[in-house]
Structures are given as structure tokens and as C-alpha cells.
Design a protein around this motif. Structure first.
Motif, mmCIF file in Angstrom:
data_model
loop_
_atom_site.group_PDB
_atom_site.id
_atom_site.type_symbol
_atom_site.label_atom_id
_atom_site.label_comp_id
_atom_site.label_asym_id
_atom_site.label_seq_id
_atom_site.Cartn_x
_atom_site.Cartn_y
_atom_site.Cartn_z
ATOM 1 N N CYS A 135 -10.452 15.614 35.098
ATOM 2 C CA CYS A 135 -10.780 14.640 36.143
ATOM 3 C C CYS A 135 -10.611 13.214 35.619
ATOM 4 N N TYR A 175 -6.900 12.565 35.386
ATOM 5 C CA TYR A 175 -6.325 12.345 36.714
ATOM 6 C C TYR A 175 -6.610 10.934 37.222
ATOM 7 N N ILE A 176 -7.857 10.466 37.107
ATOM 8 C CA ILE A 176 -8.196 9.126 37.594
ATOM 9 C C ILE A 176 -7.477 8.058 36.778
ATOM 10 N N HIS A 229 -3.932 8.020 37.987
ATOM 11 C CA HIS A 229 -3.940 7.427 39.327
ATOM 12 C C HIS A 229 -3.932 5.896 39.246
ATOM 13 N N TRP A 262 -1.948 17.153 40.215
ATOM 14 C CA TRP A 262 -2.985 16.136 40.417
ATOM 15 C C TRP A 262 -3.942 16.494 41.553
ATOM 16 N N SER A 263 -3.443 17.138 42.590
ATOM 17 C CA SER A 263 -4.308 17.457 43.735
ATOM 18 C C SER A 263 -5.384 18.473 43.357
ATOM 19 N N ARG A 313 -8.052 16.456 41.724
ATOM 20 C CA ARG A 313 -8.776 15.717 42.773
ATOM 21 C C ARG A 313 -9.784 16.622 43.460
ATOM 22 N N ASP A 314 -9.386 17.857 43.757
ATOM 23 C CA ASP A 314 -10.293 18.790 44.423
ATOM 24 C C ASP A 314 -11.461 19.178 43.508
ATOM 25 N N LYS A 364 -13.862 16.340 43.677
ATOM 26 C CA LYS A 364 -14.562 16.297 44.957
ATOM 27 C C LYS A 364 -15.658 17.356 45.048
#
Length: 213
Positions: free
Chosen positions: A162, A165-166, A169, A194-195, A198-199, A202
């Protein structure tokens, strides 16, 4: 917007009321889904910094164990699932939290020392500065004019992917400022999964019901 799905609409000043209503109607199904996701997301209790309390580090759950400090105060993550906080007996809750947050910050700094040069090289960009702070509504942000990137301290509690990923991004914003097709194409090119990250982010527990992201 978390935590309860309140809707905020950003529009040009000269937008008509009819266009505003149409924009909301077109997004209504998506809005309701987001609100349902927020309502079902797990949240931690307010931190009291007592023995046995649950805390997270890099996506793993730890139990807080308070011990009497022999020398400097410290925080240590043990392989047995304990997060050992060595402090004086009369240390206040606020000071325990400050010590824990300093620990999280150090953990993130060490991770970013490896991740930043790796991704700057892959993307062909250079961040002017990379900073860590508590943020209430974002996991990260990027000032593209001076190339300054900020990352949320809470990322130290999430799985390592995570944070990566950020970071990616925000670095991609140095190639494309807006969240448009070009931005998504860069993300797909450099971090195809990446998705999934993101999940994961979340679905992970929020700090507590009073904090928003």
C-alpha cells in the motif's frame, strides 16, 4: 467523503444548477456504493495505549505490551505478535502515542529510503522532497510545481504494498498532474496491479470512527 459518505461536489463557478443535478444523478449508483463501503469498513477503537490493545504495523496485528523502561523509551515489534512499549510507569497516554507515532515514522522512513530511488529510476522523475505527516482526507499528495510529496503516517500500519502504491501514485503526478487517461496509462504501465493495492488499502481498518480519509 469518509467516514460516512458525505458528498462534496467541486464545480466551475459558472455551472448551471441543471448541470449540477445531472452530474449527481449520473453518479448516484457510484455514490451509494461508496457510502455502503464506508458503512461496512472495519474501524479501530480509540487508542487508550493499554496492555493488550490491538495495533497494526505493515498490515500485521500486534498486541501492545507495556514494560518499565530501563534507559531510553522505545517501541519494538516482536515476532511473537507483541508491540513492546518501554516507558516510565507514569507516562501519559498522549506521550505513549507520540512515541508510537515516532516509531511508525521511523519505519516509514526506512522503507522509503529503498522505495524512492527505485521508483524515481523506473519513472525517470525526481521528487524535490518526500515528507511524512498525519493527513485526514488523503493517503498522499503531490505539489507538482515544486515536486514536493507528502505521505500519510497511517501507511505504516497498512501492508507494505500500500505504501509502495501511494508513493508510485504521487510520483506519477510528476508525469501527469491530473487523474486522467494518461495518468491511468502510466499507472498501468509501471504498476500493472495497482488497483489490487488500492482495494487492499480501501478494505483495511481505519484508525477510528473519528478519523477520516
Amino acid at each position: 467523503l469518509p467516514p460516512n459518505g458525505k458528498v462534496r461536489l467541486s464545480i466551475p463557478n459558472d455551472t448551471s444548477e441543471q448541470k449540477i443535478r445531472l452530474a449527481i444523478v449520473n453518479k448516484l449508483a457510484w455514490i451509494k456504493k461508496q457510502q455502503a463501503d464506508f458503512a461496512g469498513q472495519e474501524r479501530q477503537s480509540i487508542r487508550e495505549m493499554v496492555n493488550g490493545e490491538c495495533h497494526y504495523l505493515w498490515g500485521k496485528k500486534y498486541r501492545l505490551k507495556l514494560v518499565e523502561a530501563k534507559g531510553r523509551y522505545s517501541v519494538t515489534a516482536k515476532g511473537n505478535g507483541n508491540l513492546v512499549l518501554a516507558v516510565a510507569e507514569n507516562t501519559s497516554t498522549d506521550n505513549k502515542l507520540k512515541l508510537l507515532n515516532r516509531f511508525y515514522r521511523d519505519e516509514m522512513q526506512r522503507a522509503l529510503e529503498k522505495l524512492l530511488p527505485k521508483w524515481e529510476s523506473k519513472l525517470g522523475v525526481n521528487a524535490g522532497s518526500l515528507n511524512i505527516k498525519k493527513m485526514k482526507t488523503k493517503w498522499g499528495c503531490c505539489n507538482t510545481s515544486d515536486k514536493r510529496i507528502w505521505l500519510n503516517l497511517e501507511l505504516a500500519k497498512k501492508p507494505p504494498e500500500c505504501l509502495e502504491y501511494i508513493l508510485v501514485h504521487e510520483l506519477v503526478h510528476l508525469l501527469e498532474r491530473h487523474h486522467n487517461r494518461r495518468f491511468k496509462a502510466f499507472m498501468d504501465e509501471f504498476m500493472p496491479n495497482w488497483s489490487l493495492h488500492r482495494d487492499t488499502l480501501k478494505s483495511s481498518p481505519l484508525a477510528n470512527e473519528n478519523w477520516i480519509y
